[in-house]
Design an enzyme around this catalytic site. Structure first.
Site, PDB file in Angstrom:
ATOM      1  CG  HIS B  27      -2.232  -0.701   0.922  1.00  7.70           C
ATOM      2  ND1 HIS B  27      -2.324  -2.063   0.846  1.00  7.70           N
ATOM      3  CD2 HIS B  27      -3.477  -0.220   0.653  1.00  7.70           C
ATOM      4  CE1 HIS B  27      -3.582  -2.398   0.555  1.00  7.70           C
ATOM      5  NE2 HIS B  27      -4.295  -1.292   0.440  1.00  7.70           N
ATOM      6  CE  LYS B  92      -6.938  -9.897  11.299  1.00 13.10           C
ATOM      7  NZ  LYS B  92      -6.482  -9.759  12.665  1.00 13.10           N
TER       8      LYS B  92
END
Lengths: 277, 166
Positions: B27, B92
């Site tokens: 990222h 999650k």
């Protein structure tokens, strides 16, 4: 003096790496099974079923229970009548490295915390105790960092109340929320110094979940568990009866000026394995 | 992924198609590439990112254990990726207000999947190919073909979150 070769230690650590990562601890499996039976919420039940199925699938297929095979923490108790031929720490790290490679686990360790670098299998964290006797006990705890990141340490004033300590522990679980793979096992270290309380909090995760203390701490553990399970965080943080499978507290004498409290949360995939040589 | 707008927070679905793994360092690199107007390792338009760093692939296997990692760590990078056309994310845990707002603005979706169930989830992966950032090891970008991958809609295109519900 009883002699134990470094190569024996390496071999033992390799086997512990396999057992810890592929086979969920019996006590954890039982606790998850009771949580499944207790749960009424349909979605929470489905998730708990997936967690139980995952443990079966991992064992059958020799796959890691969780892809985060952790920062391996190795607790060693070395009997003072043991002579180790070779380098103990190097032998443990070799066992970790070779085991993680052999069993296709994940290289999650970067060589420098700031500069990062290419992830490797080792080094692990080693805590060594010298004890009486002529044996060596080795415990491997692959600790995932989703939950390790939620650890907390508070240096309370010595006049702090148990109520304040409880509030801090519950807040730690609350702030972990959905992130760290609930239902959790909450390890708590109380007393000692800042470093020692943290080690106790982690060691608490090694206790068998069903073990009951027969001290005032037993009530504290069960009260905390009750309050945590009233938070309705539940499996995956989507609500449910079981937010924690157990709360485990370890304590140690401390200084007149302080009251260290450390919380070390484990995800539901609490993995550890031990051997005595 | 089609019909994103019809998905509702809380809904359980199964997905078959292509997803790309990307976590922390990937990222960071993608965010830097966007800033420097450099080419990204895969087309973000319409893509699905899975926050996942699998274990090594066992001999003869397709992939190792491959469950989701904590999504919140990717929060600071996510709005920029959504602005580039990213359509969905799988992870999650909860997301920040900024991410929730960006999901609504760019009509994306955030899914969660069974957390801590990496072995079980590997069953749904039919093909895996590392396509970029190999030097990141388990954080490399892997293109996955999945079949019947279980997902729960956690934040829908209207910005409704499953974590606000209880």
């Amino acid at each position: 003096m009883r002699e134990i070769k470094a190569s024996q230690i390496t071999k033992a650590v390799m086997e512990l790496v396999r057992r810890a990562n592929f086979i969920l601890r019996n006590d954890v499996r039982f606790a998850l099974g009771s949580a499944y039976r207790l749960e009424k919420n349909k979605r929470a039940k489905t998730i708990l079923k997936a967690i139980l199925d995952n443990a079966v699938y991992a064992k059958q297929n020799s796959l890691a229970i969780c892809q985060d095979t952790g920062m391996p923490v190795v607790f060693t108790e070395v009997g003072q009548d043991v002579k180790i031929s070779g380098d103990l720490k190097a032998a443990i790290n070799k066992g970790i490295k070779d085991g993680y490679r052999k069993y296709s686990l994940r290289s999650s360790i970067v060589g420098d915390p700031l500069l990062r670098g290419i992830p490797k299998f080792s080094p692990c964290i080693i805590h060594t105790d010298i004890v009486r006797g002529n044996r060596i006990k080795l415990i491997v705890l692959p600790k995932g960092f989703g939950c390790e990141n939620k650890s907390r340490l508070m240096m309370f004033k010595p006049t702090a109340t148990i109520k304040e300590v409880k509030k801090f522990i519950i807040e730690a679980v609350k702030s972990a929320g959905a992130d760290a793979c609930p239902p959790y096992v909450v390890g708590v270290g109380i007393g000692g110094s800042a470093d020692y309380a943290s080690i106790l909090g982690k060691k608490a995760l090694l206790e068998k979940l069903s073990t009951k203390h027969y001290t005032p701490y037993a009530k504290l553990e069960s009260d905390l568990l009750k309050e945590i399970n009233n938070l309705n965080i539940g499996p995956m943080g989507l609500g449910g009866k079981v937010t924690a499978l157990a709360v485990k507290i370890q304590k140690y004498p401390t200084h007149i000026a302080g009251l260290p409290v450390s919380v070390n949360i484990s995800c539901h995939a609490l993995r550890s394995a031990q051997i005595i040589l | 992924m089609r019909n994103l707008n019809s998905l509702k927070a809380g809904q359980q679905i199964i997905f078959s198609g292509t997803i790309y793994t990307a976590r922390d360092q990937a990222h960071k690199r993608m965010a830097e590439a966007i800033k420097a107007k450099k080419r990204l390792p895969f087309e973000l338009e319409g893509a699905i990112i899975y926050y996942c760093g699998p274990t090594k692939t066992p001999k003869g296997g397709i992939i190792g254990s491959c469950g989701p990692t904590t999504s919140a760590r990717m929060d600071e990078f996510t709005p920029a990726l959504l602005a580039q056309g990213l359509s969905a994310m799988i992870g999650k845990g909860a997301r920040s207000k900024k991410v929730k707002d960006a999901i609504k603005k760019y009509q994306g979706v955030y899914f969660v999947t069974y957390a801590g169930c990496g072995a079980l989830l590997s069953k749904y992966i039919k093909h895996a190919e590392t396509i970029a950032y190999r030097d990141l090891g388990p954080e490399a970008i892997v293109k996955l073909e999945v079949k019947d991958f279980p997902l729960i809609v956690a934040i829908d295109t209207h910005g409704r979150s499953i974590y606000d519900a209880h």
